[in-house]
Design an enzyme around this catalytic site. Structure first.
Site, short mmCIF file in Angstrom:
data_model
loop_
_atom_site.label_atom_id
_atom_site.label_comp_id
_atom_site.label_asym_id
_atom_site.label_seq_id
_atom_site.Cartn_x
_atom_site.Cartn_y
_atom_site.Cartn_z
CD GLU A 55 -1.26 -2.32 2.15
OE1 GLU A 55 -2.03 -2.96 2.88
OE2 GLU A 55 -0.03 -2.55 2.07
CB CYS A 86 -0.84 -0.42 5.26
SG CYS A 86 0.90 -0.75 4.90
CD1 TRP A 172 25.09 -31.18 -16.46
CD2 TRP A 172 23.90 -30.88 -14.60
NE1 TRP A 172 25.74 -30.23 -15.70
CE2 TRP A 172 25.01 -30.02 -14.55
CE3 TRP A 172 23.00 -30.88 -13.54
CZ2 TRP A 172 25.25 -29.17 -13.48
CZ3 TRP A 172 23.25 -30.03 -12.48
CH2 TRP A 172 24.35 -29.18 -12.45
CD GLU A 294 17.54 -27.42 -5.56
OE1 GLU A 294 18.52 -28.01 -6.09
OE2 GLU A 294 17.27 -26.23 -5.78
CB ALA A 301 11.64 -40.69 2.19
#
Length: 362
Positions: A55, A86, A172, A294, A301
């Site tokens: 805002e 705000c 990769w 990652e 798990a």
């Protein structure tokens, strides 16, 4: 009653707010659009580090908003923190109407912002595009209501669900387009989390690269006994970009890691592993709202088994590694198929030669 125009401008406010994801924690990523007679007068979103608020950013761009409608994706704050309330700024600006998507669950606000606007004679419409706003700020909301961040689990897999060969080679599995998408994922999360095994084997940087971003996520490693190399890439860069190490509570951290400048956070354990719920609680207590995990397989798990993965992003490559390769997910200890955690497919897209699937927890 919200009109079609109200919903359209609120969707814009939510989209603007999403620009702050990964940059504004522990604050919410809020957007604000100010409209008069169907014309957008100004717009703003939460700035890096959580300030200015959306805002305030919008009013700074154009303070001449008397009689206008302000569309805000979260209830305007009503407390004095590092910035003034705000809701008071909107009152002083002379807006005639405020449309919001969500009530802020922060006990310092939680309806007080709406009440102060109404007390000033401003018309307030609540709950417009609430589902979309909730999805955009799920991490902020989870941190306040469940003391944990929103967790995205990323897996880069072969067609048969392997993350590496038997010897550990993984670079990769996917192509450059998928890897670029991973960096975009990192950019919109507060932190990137890996397990100790992944940190030892891959020696990762866990940074956002080649996207021209001005910020980097916190790099987090979960390691029960902190048997990590302080001369790793993470250790050498800990004073320049934040590194947090989650370890067993009561463990005396090695002096070499203390010297790197990394933040060391003790967590409760479950057997020989860190308790997933305790890890997420510790990250939330330190301000994180969105965490990208990652791997590796055991950590993934553990988070799935504890019901802590909210979104699953799978990059699938057209390769077959075989049963001797390393599985993308460790054991879940299920006896029956009915016990399997369930996810709902949200999106599929092709990235070069690979597929990217996004799933949400049911």
């Amino acid at each position: 009653m919200a009109s079609a125009a109200d919903r359209r401008f609120m969707r814009l406010a939510i989209a603007l707010g999403r620009r702050g994801l990964g940059q504004v924690w522990p604050n919410p990523a809020v957007g604000c659009v100010i409209v008069r007679d169907g014309r957008i007068l100004s717009r703003g979103w939460t700035g890096p580090g959580g300030r200015p608020h959306a805002e305030a950013a919008a009013l700074a761009r154009n303070p001449d908003v008397r009689g206008a409608t302000a569309y805000v994706s979260l209830e305007p704050c009503a407390h004095h923190g590092r910035t003034p309330p705000c809701c008071d700024a909107l009152v002083r600006a002379g807006v005639a109407r405020v449309v919001t998507a969500l009530t802020d669950p922060d006990p310092r606000v939680s309806g007080r912002g709406h009440a102060r606007l109404r007390a000033a004679g401003i018309e307030v419409e609540e709950g417009v595009e609430a589902d979309a706003a909730h999805a955009a700020n799920a991490g902020f909301l989870l941190r306040l209501t469940q003391e944990r961040p929103f967790v995205t689990l990323k897996l880069a897999l072969s067609l048969d669900g392997r993350i590496a060969t038997a010897g550990g080679e993984s670079r990769w599995i996917t192509g450059p387009e998928a890897r670029r998408a991973v960096h975009a994922l990192r950019a919109c999360h507060d932190a990137v989390l890996v397990g100790g095994g992944t940190a030892r084997i891959d020696d990762p940087d866990l940074t956002v690269r080649d996207l021209g971003v001005s910020h980097q996520p916190v790099r987090v490693v979960a390691s029960h006994s902190l048997n990590l190399n302080p001369d790793s890439r993470l250790g050498r860069s800990a004073r320049d970009l934040p590194v947090w190490l989650l370890h067993a509570a009561g463990l005396t951290p090695p002096a070499q890691w203390t010297a790197t400048g990394a933040r060391l956070i003790g967590c409760a354990t479950r057997g020989d592993s860190l308790d997933p719920a305790a890890m997420m609680s510790a990250l939330a207590q330190n301000g994180l709202t969105r965490v990208l995990c990652e791997g590796g397989g055991a950590l993934a798990a553990g988070l799935i088994g504890a019901g802590l993965v909210d979104e699953l992003v799978i990059f699938a490559a057209g390769k077959m590694i075989g049963a001797d390769g390393r599985a993308g997910l460790g054991p879940l200890g299920m006896a029956r198929l009915a016990e399997a955690p369930q996810f709902e497919l949200m999106q599929v897209q092709r990235l070069g030669a690979d597929l990217c699937q996004t799933w949400r927890r049911r």
